[in-house]
Design a protein around this motif. Structure first.
Motif, PDB file in Angstrom:
ATOM      1  N   ARG A 207       0.795  -1.291   0.023  1.00  0.00           N
ATOM      2  CA  ARG A 207       0.000   0.157  -0.027  1.00  0.00           C
ATOM      3  C   ARG A 207       0.814   1.331  -0.091  1.00  0.00           C
ATOM      4  O   ARG A 207       0.586   2.357  -0.702  1.00  0.00           O
ATOM      5  CB  ARG A 207      -1.005   0.123   1.132  1.00  0.00           C
ATOM      6  CG  ARG A 207      -2.209  -0.822   1.062  1.00  0.00           C
ATOM      7  CD  ARG A 207      -3.100  -0.842   2.344  1.00  0.00           C
ATOM      8  NE  ARG A 207      -2.700  -1.773   3.272  1.00  0.00           N
ATOM      9  CZ  ARG A 207      -2.933  -2.751   3.501  1.00  0.00           C
ATOM     10  NH1 ARG A 207      -3.534  -3.620   2.715  1.00  0.00           N
ATOM     11  NH2 ARG A 207      -2.362  -3.544   4.614  1.00  0.00           N
TER      12      ARG A 207
ATOM     13  N   LEU B 142      -6.095 -10.110  -5.531  1.00  0.00           N
ATOM     14  CA  LEU B 142      -5.102 -10.860  -6.306  1.00  0.00           C
ATOM     15  C   LEU B 142      -3.590 -10.862  -5.794  1.00  0.00           C
ATOM     16  O   LEU B 142      -3.487 -10.031  -4.941  1.00  0.00           O
ATOM     17  CB  LEU B 142      -5.079 -10.665  -7.749  1.00  0.00           C
ATOM     18  CG  LEU B 142      -6.339 -11.051  -8.578  1.00  0.00           C
ATOM     19  CD1 LEU B 142      -6.288 -10.209 -10.000  1.00  0.00           C
ATOM     20  CD2 LEU B 142      -6.736 -12.355  -8.658  1.00  0.00           C
ATOM     21  N   ILE B 143      -2.818 -11.747  -6.046  1.00  0.00           N
ATOM     22  CA  ILE B 143      -1.558 -11.626  -5.476  1.00  0.00           C
ATOM     23  C   ILE B 143      -0.395 -10.909  -6.386  1.00  0.00           C
ATOM     24  O   ILE B 143      -0.478 -11.288  -7.440  1.00  0.00           O
ATOM     25  CB  ILE B 143      -1.066 -12.986  -5.157  1.00  0.00           C
ATOM     26  CG1 ILE B 143      -2.080 -13.705  -4.009  1.00  0.00           C
ATOM     27  CG2 ILE B 143       0.307 -13.190  -4.655  1.00  0.00           C
ATOM     28  CD1 ILE B 143      -1.738 -15.415  -4.134  1.00  0.00           C
ATOM     29  N   VAL B 144      -0.052 -10.029  -5.918  1.00  0.00           N
ATOM     30  CA  VAL B 144       0.980  -9.170  -6.617  1.00  0.00           C
ATOM     31  C   VAL B 144       2.236  -9.931  -7.199  1.00  0.00           C
ATOM     32  O   VAL B 144       2.798 -10.820  -6.230  1.00  0.00           O
ATOM     33  CB  VAL B 144       1.432  -7.927  -5.657  1.00  0.00           C
ATOM     34  CG1 VAL B 144       2.496  -6.923  -6.491  1.00  0.00           C
ATOM     35  CG2 VAL B 144       0.129  -6.921  -5.587  1.00  0.00           C
TER      36      VAL B 144
ATOM     37  N   ARG C 142       2.131 -15.583   0.003  1.00  0.00           N
ATOM     38  CA  ARG C 142       0.591 -15.733  -0.200  1.00  0.00           C
ATOM     39  C   ARG C 142       0.482 -16.978  -0.938  1.00  0.00           C
ATOM     40  O   ARG C 142      -0.701 -17.355  -1.393  1.00  0.00           O
ATOM     41  CB  ARG C 142      -0.148 -14.404  -0.822  1.00  0.00           C
ATOM     42  CG  ARG C 142      -0.043 -13.084  -0.027  1.00  0.00           C
ATOM     43  CD  ARG C 142      -0.913 -13.515   1.092  1.00  0.00           C
ATOM     44  NE  ARG C 142      -2.279 -12.538   0.979  1.00  0.00           N
ATOM     45  CZ  ARG C 142      -2.444 -11.500   1.986  1.00  0.00           C
ATOM     46  NH1 ARG C 142      -1.442 -11.398   2.771  1.00  0.00           N
ATOM     47  NH2 ARG C 142      -3.494 -10.855   2.271  1.00  0.00           N
TER      48      ARG C 142
ATOM     49  N   ARG D  19      -9.379   1.194   3.419  1.00  0.00           N
ATOM     50  CA  ARG D  19      -9.176   0.258   2.683  1.00  0.00           C
ATOM     51  C   ARG D  19      -9.929  -0.162   1.320  1.00  0.00           C
ATOM     52  O   ARG D  19     -11.062  -0.226   1.492  1.00  0.00           O
ATOM     53  CB  ARG D  19      -8.541  -0.881   3.271  1.00  0.00           C
ATOM     54  CG  ARG D  19      -7.382  -0.944   4.061  1.00  0.00           C
ATOM     55  CD  ARG D  19      -6.924  -2.050   4.809  1.00  0.00           C
ATOM     56  NE  ARG D  19      -7.046  -3.507   4.176  1.00  0.00           N
ATOM     57  CZ  ARG D  19      -6.320  -4.446   4.252  1.00  0.00           C
ATOM     58  NH1 ARG D  19      -5.513  -4.374   5.488  1.00  0.00           N
ATOM     59  NH2 ARG D  19      -6.099  -5.463   3.517  1.00  0.00           N
TER      60      ARG D  19
HETATM   61  O1  LIG Z   1       2.510 -11.020  -0.184  1.00  0.00           O
HETATM   62  C1  LIG Z   1       1.271 -10.272  -0.429  1.00  0.00           C
HETATM   63  C2  LIG Z   1       0.824  -9.481   0.663  1.00  0.00           C
HETATM   64  C3  LIG Z   1      -0.420  -8.922   0.066  1.00  0.00           C
HETATM   65  N1  LIG Z   1      -0.728  -8.845  -1.141  1.00  0.00           N
HETATM   66  C4  LIG Z   1      -2.090  -7.734  -1.636  1.00  0.00           C
HETATM   67  O2  LIG Z   1      -2.447  -7.096  -0.688  1.00  0.00           O
HETATM   68  C5  LIG Z   1      -3.637  -7.081  -0.266  1.00  0.00           C
HETATM   69  C6  LIG Z   1      -3.882  -7.014   1.181  1.00  0.00           C
HETATM   70  O3  LIG Z   1      -2.822  -7.859   1.971  1.00  0.00           O
HETATM   71  P1  LIG Z   1      -3.195  -7.608   3.702  1.00  0.00           P
HETATM   72  O4  LIG Z   1      -2.339  -8.618   4.297  1.00  0.00           O
HETATM   73  O5  LIG Z   1      -4.675  -8.182   3.730  1.00  0.00           O
HETATM   74  O6  LIG Z   1      -3.077  -6.182   4.267  1.00  0.00           O
HETATM   75  C7  LIG Z   1      -3.833  -8.893  -0.380  1.00  0.00           C
HETATM   76  O7  LIG Z   1      -5.127  -9.061  -0.703  1.00  0.00           O
HETATM   77  C8  LIG Z   1      -3.200  -8.851  -1.899  1.00  0.00           C
HETATM   78  O8  LIG Z   1      -3.912  -8.323  -2.929  1.00  0.00           O
HETATM   79  C9  LIG Z   1       0.097  -9.497  -1.985  1.00  0.00           C
HETATM   80  O9  LIG Z   1      -0.385  -9.589  -3.415  1.00  0.00           O
HETATM   81  N2  LIG Z   1       0.976 -10.187  -1.691  1.00  0.00           N
END
Ligand SMILES: O=c1ccn([C@@H]2O[C@H](COP(=O)(O)O)[C@@H](O)[C@H]2O)c(=O)[nH]1
Ligand SMILES: Nc1ncnc2c1ncn2[C@@H]1O[C@H](COP(=O)(O)OP(=O)(O)OP(=O)(O)O)[C@@H](O)[C@H]1O
Length: 341
Positions: free
Chosen positions: A172, A194-196, A225, A266
């Motif tokens: 973020r 989604l997972i970055v 993740r 958020r």
């Molecule tokens: O390793 C990661 C961690 C998080 N994300 C992305 O961020 C959101 C929010 O994460 P929170 O841990 O809930 O704050 C998560 O839904 C993912 O989109 C990610 O891609 N990879």
């Protein structure tokens, strides 16, 4: 200065037009001012623009005289007048375009600085290679969205001197950084649950660890993740010593997230995003926890109970883990000492 020169030059021009040559002009050799007497063509010196014939009063040669004048006088203007006018013109143009020019230059400098910032390599390959990642105690904090990872991590930091690195928070923050080239991409992935791509997240985590060179304990919250991320982190950074897993039913997580969404701001604390996040958790993230469980690395903490009740369980488990790790490193040191004897 220019104005005076221009005035003088114009006076000269007026004088020439009125045939009263008030300005001393340079001597030139006129092609028409040759004497043909005695078969010998001798050049006769005359004032510029005045042939010998003109001097004798022959008015028929006036056109030719004016022609010579044009060539040698820059179309009838004195050279100083031309230079002064051009200089004035140049100054005028400069005055008009200078502010715009300055503005353009400043904009270019700003653009360059932004580009440099966005491409800034905080740590060189040598910095990364020489950082002692393997000597750090890394504990992954995992669990579904809203299971209480952040709440408990913050408390563990206070009690055990960990540095808390939330992958979600780092993403973020990167998304907010105006120079980031990943801002839009991260925003999209987060909103869609989604997972970055792991290169981005691991880069951010690695930098954040290196920002705390004196700290030996890191709680990495919400990462990895998926299996790819887990393997990449092991290759690029280090192996985690333990995984703290907050087990929580989906209904509880949903209730907490919707409640948190009232104030969190958020973009993913809304019912559409939450559903997507749950899907990603079940399909990609839970299998990572299962894999670590098979390796015997998982400490499970139930999220049922008040914040304090849950934290008590987490606290006691982490205290026991750190004691075990401490004992292990003491034993290792002892071993090395006896080997060196
Ligand atoms: O390793 C990661 C961690 C998080 N994300 C992305 O961020 C959101 C929010 O994460 P929170 O841990 O809930 O704050 C998560 O839904 C993912 O989109 C990610 O891609 N990879
Ligand atoms: N034991 C608990 N009882 C009641 N509410 C809790 C408890 N633990 C945490 N919460 C609340 O639930 C919400 C989600 O908790 P938290 O932010 O710690 O979850 P998280 O796992 O870090 O979520 P995310 O993965 O989405 O970042 C917060 O509003 C928090 O105050």
């Amino acid at each position: 200065m220019y104005a005076a020169a221009l005035r003088r030059a114009l006076q000269s021009r007026i004088a020439v037009a009125g045939r009263s040559c008030v300005v001393t002009r340079p001597m030139v050799v006129s092609p028409r001012a040759y004497s043909s007497q005695g078969g010998r063509r001798a050049p006769i010196q005359t004032r510029m623009g005045q042939s010998s014939k003109d001097k004798s009063g022959d008015s028929s040669s006036g056109g030719s005289k004016r022609g010579n004048e044009k060539v040698s006088d820059f179309f009838g203007f004195h050279p100083i007048a031309v230079i002064a006018a051009l200089t004035l013109l140049g100054s005028g143009i400069k005055l008009i375009i200078m502010p715009y020019w300055d503005w353009m230059e400043k904009e270019n400098q700003k653009r360059e600085a932004k580009k440099k910032e966005s491409e800034k390599i905080r740590y060189t390959d040598e910095d990364i290679a020489s950082f002692p990642f393997a000597q750090k105690t890394v504990v992954f904090v995992l669990g579904g969205p809203g299971s209480g990872k952040g709440t408990n991590s913050e408390k563990l930091v206070k009690d055990f001197g960990f540095v808390h690195l939330s992958a979600g928070d780092l993403l973020r923050a990167e998304q907010q950084r105006s120079e980031s080239q990943y801002g839009e991409l991260i925003a999209h992935y987060i909103r869609e649950g989604l997972i970055v791509p792991h290169e981005i997240t691991i880069g951010l985590l690695r930098n954040a660890m290196m920002d705390h060179p004196d700290c030996d304990r890191f709680l990495i919250d919400g990462f990895p993740r998926n299996i790819v991320q887990a393997k990449a982190f092991e290759d690029m950074v280090c192996k985690a010593k333990q995984v703290l897993f907050f087990e929580c039913p989906e209904a509880t997580m949903l209730e907490r997230l919707l409640d948190r969404g009232k104030t969190s701001g958020r973009t993913d604390d809304n019912i559409e995003s939450i559903k997507k996040r749950f899907r990603t958790y079940v399909n990609d993230s839970k299998p990572v926890i299962d894999e670590y469980a098979r390796e015997g690395k998982v400490i499970t903490v139930s999220c049922k109970g008040t914040v304090d009740e849950v934290y008590k369980v987490a606290h006691d488990n982490v205290a026991a883990l750190l004691q075990k790790l401490d004992q292990q490193s003491k034993d290792k040191a002892k071993d090395n000492k006896s080997k060196n004897k």
